[in-house]
Enzyme design. Structure first.
Site, short mmCIF file in Angstrom:
data_model
loop_
_atom_site.label_atom_id
_atom_site.label_comp_id
_atom_site.label_asym_id
_atom_site.label_seq_id
_atom_site.Cartn_x
_atom_site.Cartn_y
_atom_site.Cartn_z
N ASP A 15 1.10 -1.22 -0.03
CA ASP A 15 -0.72 -0.28 -0.09
C ASP A 15 1.02 1.01 -0.39
O ASP A 15 2.31 1.10 -0.18
CB ASP A 15 -0.88 -0.06 1.15
CG ASP A 15 -2.34 1.21 1.76
OD1 ASP A 15 -1.98 1.48 0.13
OD2 ASP A 15 -1.99 1.66 2.13
N SER A 16 0.45 2.44 0.11
CA SER A 16 1.27 3.51 0.08
C SER A 16 1.63 4.12 1.05
O SER A 16 2.47 4.57 1.50
CB SER A 16 0.38 4.98 0.09
OG SER A 16 -0.64 4.98 0.29
N TYR A 47 -1.21 8.11 -2.85
CA TYR A 47 -1.19 7.52 -4.57
C TYR A 47 -2.39 8.52 -5.55
O TYR A 47 -2.78 8.12 -6.25
CB TYR A 47 -1.92 5.82 -4.36
CG TYR A 47 -0.17 5.12 -4.38
CD1 TYR A 47 0.97 5.26 -3.89
CD2 TYR A 47 -0.65 3.71 -3.97
CE1 TYR A 47 2.21 4.62 -3.94
CE2 TYR A 47 0.27 3.23 -3.86
CZ TYR A 47 1.92 3.82 -4.07
OH TYR A 47 3.01 2.69 -3.80
N GLY A 48 -3.17 8.29 -4.03
CA GLY A 48 -4.75 9.02 -4.79
C GLY A 48 -4.75 10.09 -5.65
O GLY A 48 -5.76 10.39 -6.13
N CYS A 78 -4.59 -1.80 -1.93
CA CYS A 78 -4.34 -0.84 -1.92
C CYS A 78 -5.30 -0.93 -2.74
O CYS A 78 -5.64 -1.19 -3.99
CB CYS A 78 -3.51 0.20 -1.87
SG CYS A 78 -3.47 1.55 -3.51
N ASN A 79 -6.38 0.54 -2.49
CA ASN A 79 -8.08 0.12 -3.58
C ASN A 79 -7.17 0.97 -5.22
O ASN A 79 -7.74 0.82 -6.11
CB ASN A 79 -8.97 0.91 -3.66
CG ASN A 79 -10.01 -0.03 -1.73
OD1 ASN A 79 -10.33 -0.50 -2.55
ND2 ASN A 79 -9.18 0.62 -0.46
N CYS A 188 -11.02 2.92 0.57
CA CYS A 188 -9.50 3.08 0.78
C CYS A 188 -9.15 2.49 1.66
O CYS A 188 -9.58 2.20 2.82
CB CYS A 188 -9.28 4.86 0.54
SG CYS A 188 -7.15 5.32 1.41
N HIS A 190 -6.81 3.26 3.94
CA HIS A 190 -6.95 3.67 4.96
C HIS A 190 -7.56 4.71 5.79
O HIS A 190 -7.95 4.61 7.69
CB HIS A 190 -6.57 5.55 4.21
CG HIS A 190 -4.97 5.23 4.29
ND1 HIS A 190 -4.20 4.40 2.97
CD2 HIS A 190 -3.63 5.97 5.28
CE1 HIS A 190 -3.06 4.70 2.84
NE2 HIS A 190 -2.54 5.33 4.02
#
Ligand code: DGL
Length: 272
Positions: A15-16, A47-48, A78-79, A188, A190
């Site tokens: 993931d980020s 990342y978004g 991570c979406n 997401c 997060h």
């Protein structure tokens, strides 16, 4: 996917940043005999708001690292990368890849509701992948998608208790609530860190964290593919980040205690 993968090889998670731990923590609860490597790409976080080209580059770096470690599978926790880079890189590697959106879409489509909200990063929302994946299985579900561009920053900086951040979260939630969704997907990894704030303004059971569906999907698939580790002892864990290990340790606390976090410059990794 090659036939001769060793089932005792490790599983990579990426993931980020700390978002991936919302998936990883549930995975460890379900299957603690697997040897795991977690990579948080904090250097390139969030990342978004990145372009697809940038995200594909980051994913290839991370996947090349996992390849150098001889993994049997990689979990895209991570979406954002599941939406934009998975379709590009899915045939480039010999190990299994589990993308969160595509792995959970059928389970979400089968929820007996008519109106679904989705909170996600700008990149995920702009890709339209949640809608297209869910509509493959249930074209009648009405979907309301909304980008929450500030939320990842709030989570990574461990600052969801600050009033200005609560106001940002509430404003995004208010916009969504105008559509009267029956459930809202936290699209997401997060966002589960923000459940305490969100549930002050809407019922807690309205929010769905798809990671429980996701880890069950992965376990079933590993089982079907005869890829479950044959060990009886507890699996090993390695945590790597591309920047800010201390911030990662601090922000991760709510979901998973990560003591030994190593800083890793991916540009130096050579693929074997
Ligand atoms: N946690 C990731 C996701 O599920 C990435 C968020 C970001 O870095 O913007 O989309």
């Amino acid at each position: 996917m090659t036939e001769n993968v060793d089932k005792n090889n490790k599983i990579g998670f990426c993931d980020s940043g700390v978002g991936g731990l919302t998936v990883y923590s549930k995975f460890r609860k379900l299957l603690d005999t697997e040897d795991c490597i977690f990579f948080g790409d904090l250097k390139n976080s969030p990342y978004g708001d990145k372009t697809k080209e940038q995200l594909v580059g980051y994913s290839r770096n991370v996947f090349d690292f996992f390849k150098s470690k001889g993994v049997k599978a990689v979990v895209m926790a991570c979406n954002t990368t599941s939406a934009s880079t998975y379709p590009v890189i899915k045939h480039e590697y010999d190990f299994k890849i589990y993308p969160i959106i595509q792995s959970c879409a059928k389970i979400i489509a089968d929820l007996s509701i008519k109106k679904l909200g989705i909170f996600a990063t700008s990149s995920t929302i702009n890709s339209g992948v949640y809608e297209s994946e869910i509509h493959k299985y249930n074209s009648n579900m009405e979907i309301f998608s909304q980008a929450c561009p500030e939320w990842v920053r709030i989570v990574e900086s461990n600052s969801s208790a600050k009033q200005e951040n609560i106001d940002i979260i509430k404003k995004d939630l208010d916009k969504m609530m105008k559509h009267n969704p029956e459930k809202i997907i936290l699209g997401c990894t997060h966002y589960p860190y923000l459940i305490d704030v969100l549930s002050q303004y809407a019922p807690k059971d309205m929010f769905i964290d798809p990671s429980q569906f996701f880890v069950e999907f992965i376990k079933n698939d590993l089982e079907k593919s005869d890829l479950l580790n044959s060990k009886n002892s507890k699996g090993t864990e390695e945590f790597y980040v591309s920047a800010n290990p201390d911030a990662f340790k601090k922000a991760s606390k709510m979901f998973y205690k990560t003591d030994n976090v190593q800083l890793l410059n991916l540009e130096k990794i050579k693929t074997v």
